[in-house]
Design a protein around this motif. Structure first.
Motif, mmCIF file in Angstrom:
data_model
loop_
_atom_site.group_PDB
_atom_site.id
_atom_site.type_symbol
_atom_site.label_atom_id
_atom_site.label_comp_id
_atom_site.label_asym_id
_atom_site.label_seq_id
_atom_site.Cartn_x
_atom_site.Cartn_y
_atom_site.Cartn_z
ATOM 1 N N PHE A 49 0.835 -1.206 0.000
ATOM 2 C CA PHE A 49 0.000 0.000 0.000
ATOM 3 C C PHE A 49 0.868 1.254 0.000
ATOM 4 N N ALA A 50 1.924 1.232 0.803
ATOM 5 C CA ALA A 50 2.818 2.389 0.876
ATOM 6 C C ALA A 50 3.506 2.654 -0.456
ATOM 7 N N ARG A 51 3.616 1.622 -1.281
ATOM 8 C CA ARG A 51 4.272 1.759 -2.580
ATOM 9 C C ARG A 51 3.253 1.827 -3.732
ATOM 10 N N ASP A 52 1.985 2.100 -3.379
ATOM 11 C CA ASP A 52 0.921 2.255 -4.370
ATOM 12 C C ASP A 52 0.725 0.992 -5.193
ATOM 13 N N GLN A 53 0.792 -0.155 -4.517
ATOM 14 C CA GLN A 53 0.561 -1.443 -5.158
ATOM 15 C C GLN A 53 -0.648 -2.119 -4.512
#
Length: 338
Positions: free
Chosen positions: A88-92
């Motif tokens: 989530f933190a890496r926009d995945q």
């Protein structure tokens, strides 16, 4: 009617290209005032970017898959949560599945993830030697977690399993127990082989023989319970007075087996394990365990996978992480101060 990027641009008084630069954080710089107007317009209109269209243009789904044996094992559950947080933190987006330790389930899930066109896969396989050739042929980068078979062509991320077992066993034996025994996971899995080697090394250092052969069971509470019962139902003069247990899930079952047999932990049977899950920490007695840092494992695993996605022809990398002993009460430290 769906709000479009053009609607955001008109409201903010900028071009659609500027909206794109703000939403994608580039590739061109945007003035602070224009960025503020765009962000206000996005909020006001409730605009949501078309993720699918963006993915198609970039030939990326911005989604990754994760497959593991089960979600009941507390270590796997905590690792899955850590991976989801990191993704989530890496926009995945993370697509997740469990195999119930069944090879046929694993194959079905792998085909499904291919059909969903995830960009890459994190795999904790239930198999001794997982066959990822089909994934490789389909162009899906794969990183093996937790278990790192020797010679793997896939990148791997795992703790130093032998070192973790050696640390756990050394501490267990430092309490002066003379009839130790081991509860291990399924035979043949690389992590189990390495943990058994660490256990054997600790016995050798202490000048002890492995009088009772290790018991092998699945990494589950039921498996730990069954293995511990077999070991502890021996006559008193042969019954182990200490258990090295290869996972917290099994340790929870082993503590229950002691209770069922009227044995006290740690007074009658001292116990240490590997994982360091919160489930073990909040048990009575709390479990002394070598902690796998799931947040660090997730960070390295996701970073390694995204690097493989960006550079699929780069050579495989094999990350080995450390683990530290966390004292609880099950070994005797919390009861007698030793």
């Amino acid at each position: 009617m769906a709000i479009t990027r053009a609607d955001v641009a008109r409201t903010a008084g900028v071009s659609p290209a500027v909206v794109s630069y703000v939403l994608n954080n580039g590739p061109r710089p945007v003035s602070a005032s224009a960025r503020e107007r765009v962000e206000e317009a996005v909020q006001q209109l409730g605009y949501r970017p078309n993720r699918l269209a963006r993915a198609l243009r970039a030939n990326r789904s911005r989604s990754i898959g994760m497959l593991m044996p089960d979600h009941v094992n507390p270590h796997f559950a905590e690792l899955a949560q850590a991976v989801e947080d990191e993704a989530f933190a890496r926009d995945q987006v993370l697509l997740f599945g469990t195999t119930s330790n069944a090879a046929e389930h694993e194959g079905t899930h792998l085909r499904a993830l291919l059909d969903h066109q995830v960009d890459g896969l994190l795999l904790i396989s239930s198999l001794q030697h997982p066959d990822t050739s089909g994934l490789e042929g389909a162009g899906m980068p794969t990183v093996l977690l937790d278990r790192a078979p020797a010679g793997s062509r896939d990148s791997t991320v795992a703790i130093d399993n032998r070192g973790a077992a050696l640390t756990a066993a050394r501490h267990l034996l430092s309490h002066g127990r003379v009839r130790p025994a081991a509860v291990l996971g399924p035979r043949g899995i690389s992590a189990v082989v390495e943990r058994q080697a660490g256990w054997a090394e600790a016995l050798g250092e202490a000048g002890l023989e492995e009088v009772v052969p290790p018991e092998h069971e699945p990494f589950s509470r039921e498996g730990g319970h069954a293995a511990a019962q077999r070991l502890l139902q021996r006559p008193p003069e042969q019954r182990p007075d200490a258990l090295f247990v290869a996972s917290d899930a099994q340790a929870i079952g082993a503590v229950r087996a002691c209770h069922d047999l009227g044995l006290r932990v740690p007074e009658d049977v001292a116990l240490v394990s590997i994982d360091g899950s919160s489930a073990g920490r909040f048990m009575t007695p709390s479990i002394t365990s070598v902690v796998q840092d799931v947040a660090e494992i997730a960070r390295v695993a996701v970073a390694t996978l995204l690097e493989r996605i960006e550079h699929p022809d780069a050579p495989a990398v094999h990350e080995v992480l450390g683990a530290e002993l966390r004292l609880g009460e099950s070994c005797g430290c919390g009861r007698d101060g030793a």
